[in-house]
Design a protein around this motif. Structure first.
Motif, PDB file in Angstrom:
ATOM      1  N   MET A   1      18.623  -1.954  35.547  1.00  0.00           N
ATOM      2  CA  MET A   1      17.394  -2.299  34.865  1.00  0.00           C
ATOM      3  C   MET A   1      17.510  -3.718  34.313  1.00  0.00           C
ATOM      4  SD  MET A   1      15.078   0.070  32.676  1.00  0.00           S
ATOM      5  CE  MET A   1      14.457  -0.299  31.078  1.00  0.00           C
ATOM      6  N   SER A   2      16.393  -4.418  34.310  1.00  0.00           N
ATOM      7  CA  SER A   2      16.389  -5.806  33.858  1.00  0.00           C
ATOM      8  C   SER A   2      16.246  -5.886  32.345  1.00  0.00           C
ATOM      9  CB  SER A   2      15.231  -6.546  34.523  1.00  0.00           C
ATOM     10  OG  SER A   2      13.994  -6.044  34.054  1.00  0.00           O
ATOM     11  N   SER A   3      16.477  -7.077  31.819  1.00  0.00           N
ATOM     12  CA  SER A   3      16.282  -7.287  30.392  1.00  0.00           C
ATOM     13  C   SER A   3      14.839  -7.712  30.132  1.00  0.00           C
ATOM     14  CB  SER A   3      17.256  -8.337  29.873  1.00  0.00           C
ATOM     15  OG  SER A   3      17.107  -9.535  30.597  1.00  0.00           O
ATOM     16  N   ILE A   4      14.316  -7.268  28.991  1.00  0.00           N
ATOM     17  CA  ILE A   4      12.905  -7.481  28.672  1.00  0.00           C
ATOM     18  C   ILE A   4      12.795  -8.044  27.260  1.00  0.00           C
ATOM     19  CG2 ILE A   4      10.654  -6.365  28.436  1.00  0.00           C
ATOM     20  CD1 ILE A   4      11.805  -4.106  30.266  1.00  0.00           C
ATOM     21  N   ILE A   5      11.918  -9.034  27.105  1.00  0.00           N
ATOM     22  CA  ILE A   5      11.611  -9.623  25.814  1.00  0.00           C
ATOM     23  C   ILE A   5      10.132  -9.381  25.534  1.00  0.00           C
ATOM     24  CG2 ILE A   5      11.453 -11.765  24.464  1.00  0.00           C
ATOM     25  CD1 ILE A   5      14.309 -11.098  25.062  1.00  0.00           C
ATOM     26  N   VAL A   6       9.812  -8.938  24.330  1.00  0.00           N
ATOM     27  CA  VAL A   6       8.428  -8.779  23.897  1.00  0.00           C
ATOM     28  C   VAL A   6       8.151  -9.838  22.837  1.00  0.00           C
ATOM     29  CG1 VAL A   6       6.741  -7.255  22.802  1.00  0.00           C
ATOM     30  CG2 VAL A   6       8.428  -6.294  24.387  1.00  0.00           C
ATOM     31  N   PHE A   7       7.368 -10.844  23.203  1.00  0.00           N
ATOM     32  CA  PHE A   7       6.938 -11.873  22.254  1.00  0.00           C
ATOM     33  C   PHE A   7       5.599 -11.436  21.672  1.00  0.00           C
ATOM     34  CE2 PHE A   7       9.406 -14.399  25.332  1.00  0.00           C
ATOM     35  CZ  PHE A   7      10.234 -15.120  24.495  1.00  0.00           C
ATOM     36  N   HIS A   8       5.462 -11.516  20.354  1.00  0.00           N
ATOM     37  CA  HIS A   8       4.161 -11.221  19.766  1.00  0.00           C
ATOM     38  C   HIS A   8       3.886 -12.212  18.650  1.00  0.00           C
ATOM     39  CE1 HIS A   8       5.844  -8.865  16.251  1.00  0.00           C
ATOM     40  NE2 HIS A   8       6.848  -8.741  17.100  1.00  0.00           N
ATOM     41  N   ALA A   9       2.598 -12.401  18.376  1.00  0.00           N
ATOM     42  CA  ALA A   9       2.217 -13.391  17.375  1.00  0.00           C
ATOM     43  C   ALA A   9       0.853 -13.043  16.811  1.00  0.00           C
ATOM     44  CB  ALA A   9       2.173 -14.782  17.995  1.00  0.00           C
ATOM     45  N   SER A  10       0.793 -12.935  15.497  1.00  0.00           N
ATOM     46  CA  SER A  10      -0.448 -12.603  14.818  1.00  0.00           C
ATOM     47  C   SER A  10      -0.416 -13.215  13.426  1.00  0.00           C
ATOM     48  CB  SER A  10      -0.577 -11.078  14.712  1.00  0.00           C
ATOM     49  OG  SER A  10      -1.682 -10.723  13.922  1.00  0.00           O
ATOM     50  N   SER A  11      -1.567 -13.297  12.815  1.00  0.00           N
ATOM     51  CA  SER A  11      -1.631 -13.786  11.436  1.00  0.00           C
ATOM     52  C   SER A  11      -1.204 -12.724  10.433  1.00  0.00           C
ATOM     53  CB  SER A  11      -3.056 -14.245  11.107  1.00  0.00           C
ATOM     54  OG  SER A  11      -3.369 -15.374  11.878  1.00  0.00           O
ATOM     55  N   ARG A  12      -1.153 -11.459  10.877  1.00  0.00           N
ATOM     56  CA  ARG A  12      -0.681 -10.378  10.011  1.00  0.00           C
ATOM     57  C   ARG A  12       0.639  -9.866  10.561  1.00  0.00           C
ATOM     58  NH1 ARG A  12      -4.471  -5.583   9.472  1.00  0.00           N
ATOM     59  NH2 ARG A  12      -4.822  -5.980  11.674  1.00  0.00           N
ATOM     60  N   HIS A  13       1.695  -9.973   9.755  1.00  0.00           N
ATOM     61  CA  HIS A  13       3.019  -9.533  10.201  1.00  0.00           C
ATOM     62  C   HIS A  13       3.094  -8.044  10.471  1.00  0.00           C
ATOM     63  CE1 HIS A  13       5.551 -13.061  10.212  1.00  0.00           C
ATOM     64  NE2 HIS A  13       4.991 -13.454   9.095  1.00  0.00           N
TER      65      HIS A  13
ATOM     66  N   GLU B   1       5.437   2.193  32.273  1.00  0.00           N
ATOM     67  CA  GLU B   1       5.911   2.693  33.572  1.00  0.00           C
ATOM     68  C   GLU B   1       5.886   1.602  34.627  1.00  0.00           C
ATOM     69  OE1 GLU B   1       3.839   6.244  34.775  1.00  0.00           O
ATOM     70  OE2 GLU B   1       4.269   7.238  32.857  1.00  0.00           O
ATOM     71  N   ASN B   2       4.855   0.767  34.619  1.00  0.00           N
ATOM     72  CA  ASN B   2       4.781  -0.347  35.573  1.00  0.00           C
ATOM     73  C   ASN B   2       5.906  -1.350  35.347  1.00  0.00           C
ATOM     74  OD1 ASN B   2       2.475   0.705  36.767  1.00  0.00           O
ATOM     75  ND2 ASN B   2       1.085  -0.511  35.507  1.00  0.00           N
ATOM     76  N   ILE B   3       6.177  -1.642  34.090  1.00  0.00           N
ATOM     77  CA  ILE B   3       7.247  -2.596  33.783  1.00  0.00           C
ATOM     78  C   ILE B   3       8.607  -2.005  34.181  1.00  0.00           C
ATOM     79  CG2 ILE B   3       8.463  -3.775  31.901  1.00  0.00           C
ATOM     80  CD1 ILE B   3       5.716  -4.030  30.497  1.00  0.00           C
ATOM     81  N   ILE B   4       8.816  -0.748  33.879  1.00  0.00           N
ATOM     82  CA  ILE B   4      10.079  -0.087  34.252  1.00  0.00           C
ATOM     83  C   ILE B   4      10.238  -0.046  35.760  1.00  0.00           C
ATOM     84  CG2 ILE B   4      11.321   2.121  34.226  1.00  0.00           C
ATOM     85  CD1 ILE B   4      10.234   2.481  31.341  1.00  0.00           C
ATOM     86  N   ALA B   5       9.176   0.249  36.471  1.00  0.00           N
ATOM     87  CA  ALA B   5       9.239   0.267  37.942  1.00  0.00           C
ATOM     88  C   ALA B   5       9.639  -1.095  38.473  1.00  0.00           C
ATOM     89  CB  ALA B   5       7.899   0.700  38.527  1.00  0.00           C
ATOM     90  N   LYS B   6       9.073  -2.149  37.892  1.00  0.00           N
ATOM     91  CA  LYS B   6       9.431  -3.516  38.305  1.00  0.00           C
ATOM     92  C   LYS B   6      10.880  -3.801  37.930  1.00  0.00           C
ATOM     93  CE  LYS B   6       6.835  -6.123  39.830  1.00  0.00           C
ATOM     94  NZ  LYS B   6       6.459  -6.512  41.192  1.00  0.00           N
ATOM     95  N   SER B   7      11.322  -3.323  36.754  1.00  0.00           N
ATOM     96  CA  SER B   7      12.702  -3.523  36.314  1.00  0.00           C
ATOM     97  C   SER B   7      13.685  -2.875  37.268  1.00  0.00           C
ATOM     98  CB  SER B   7      12.923  -2.926  34.922  1.00  0.00           C
ATOM     99  OG  SER B   7      12.201  -3.626  33.965  1.00  0.00           O
ATOM    100  N   ASN B   8      13.350  -1.702  37.745  1.00  0.00           N
ATOM    101  CA  ASN B   8      14.244  -0.972  38.636  1.00  0.00           C
ATOM    102  C   ASN B   8      14.328  -1.594  40.025  1.00  0.00           C
ATOM    103  OD1 ASN B   8      14.930   0.872  36.663  1.00  0.00           O
ATOM    104  ND2 ASN B   8      13.305   2.289  37.215  1.00  0.00           N
ATOM    105  N   SER B   9      13.409  -2.513  40.310  1.00  0.00           N
ATOM    106  CA  SER B   9      13.453  -3.157  41.624  1.00  0.00           C
ATOM    107  C   SER B   9      14.410  -4.360  41.645  1.00  0.00           C
ATOM    108  CB  SER B   9      12.041  -3.613  42.023  1.00  0.00           C
ATOM    109  OG  SER B   9      11.594  -4.669  41.204  1.00  0.00           O
ATOM    110  N   PHE B  10      14.980  -4.707  40.488  1.00  0.00           N
ATOM    111  CA  PHE B  10      15.915  -5.853  40.445  1.00  0.00           C
ATOM    112  C   PHE B  10      17.281  -5.428  40.938  1.00  0.00           C
ATOM    113  CE2 PHE B  10      12.907  -7.270  37.076  1.00  0.00           C
ATOM    114  CZ  PHE B  10      12.485  -8.398  37.711  1.00  0.00           C
TER     115      PHE B  10
END
Length: 175
Positions: free
Chosen positions: A1-13, A166-175
């Motif tokens: 499985m690949s490594s994944i980063i979730v970037f998020h940004a909002s005015s409310r923490h 599930e879509n992200i995991i499926a893509k991760s498993n293809s690496f």
């Protein structure tokens, strides 16, 4: 499985965007990075540039991740100012730090919008798709979510998020 980063940004923490980002990072065993916790200056063409802020440190910290998920609220029919500044700063890589560009090639970029209602803003995801294409990244897909005025996950949104995961995991498993 690949490594994944979730970037998020909002005015409310601790708002809806953080709720969605935290859910995703837990489901994906991903690292979540709140861009609002980092000083990221606007891009500039001035001679005294590049900036000495947190942007390049974030890039160095995350460049090896195979998949990047960007989570942003919908503010005035577009992404948050923090997310826009983050994307604008990829100009640093194009102008000052070209050595990082090859590492972006083929990475997967996904986007999630967090709105106040269930209807998506037309063309909201276009800047993300075009940016991914310009940077030679693979645009994995996007999803519009909404929580309204509550931080509680709506069952229909959770179903959509789980399918997205599930879509992200499926893509991760293809690496």
């Amino acid at each position: 499985m690949s490594s994944i980063i979730v970037f998020h940004a909002s005015s409310r923490h601790q708002g809806n965007t953080t709720t969605i980002a935290n859910y995703l990072s837990k489901q994906l065993s991903a690292t979540a990075i709140d861009l609002s916790d980092h000083e990221i200056a606007p891009f500039s063409y001035e001679d005294n540039y590049p900036a000495t802020d947190d942007f390049m440190g974030l890039i160095k910290q995350t460049i090896d991740a195979d998949q990047w998920v960007l989570v942003t609220p919908v503010y005035w029919y577009t992404m948050s100012a923090q997310m826009k500044t983050f994307l604008d700063r990829f100009s640093d890589l194009l102008r000052y730090h070209q050595e990082f560009l090859p590492a972006l090639t083929g990475k997967h970029l996904w986007t999630i919008a967090v709105g106040s209602d269930s209807e998506a803003v037309p063309h909201f995801f276009t800047p993300f798709r075009l940016s991914a294409d310009y940077l030679a990244m693979d645009y994995g897909g996007d999803l519009h979510t909404w929580l309204g005025r509550t931080l509680t996950m709506k069952p229909e949104v959770q179903i959509l998020l789980d399918q997205f995961v599930e879509n992200i995991i499926a893509k991760s498993n293809s690496f």
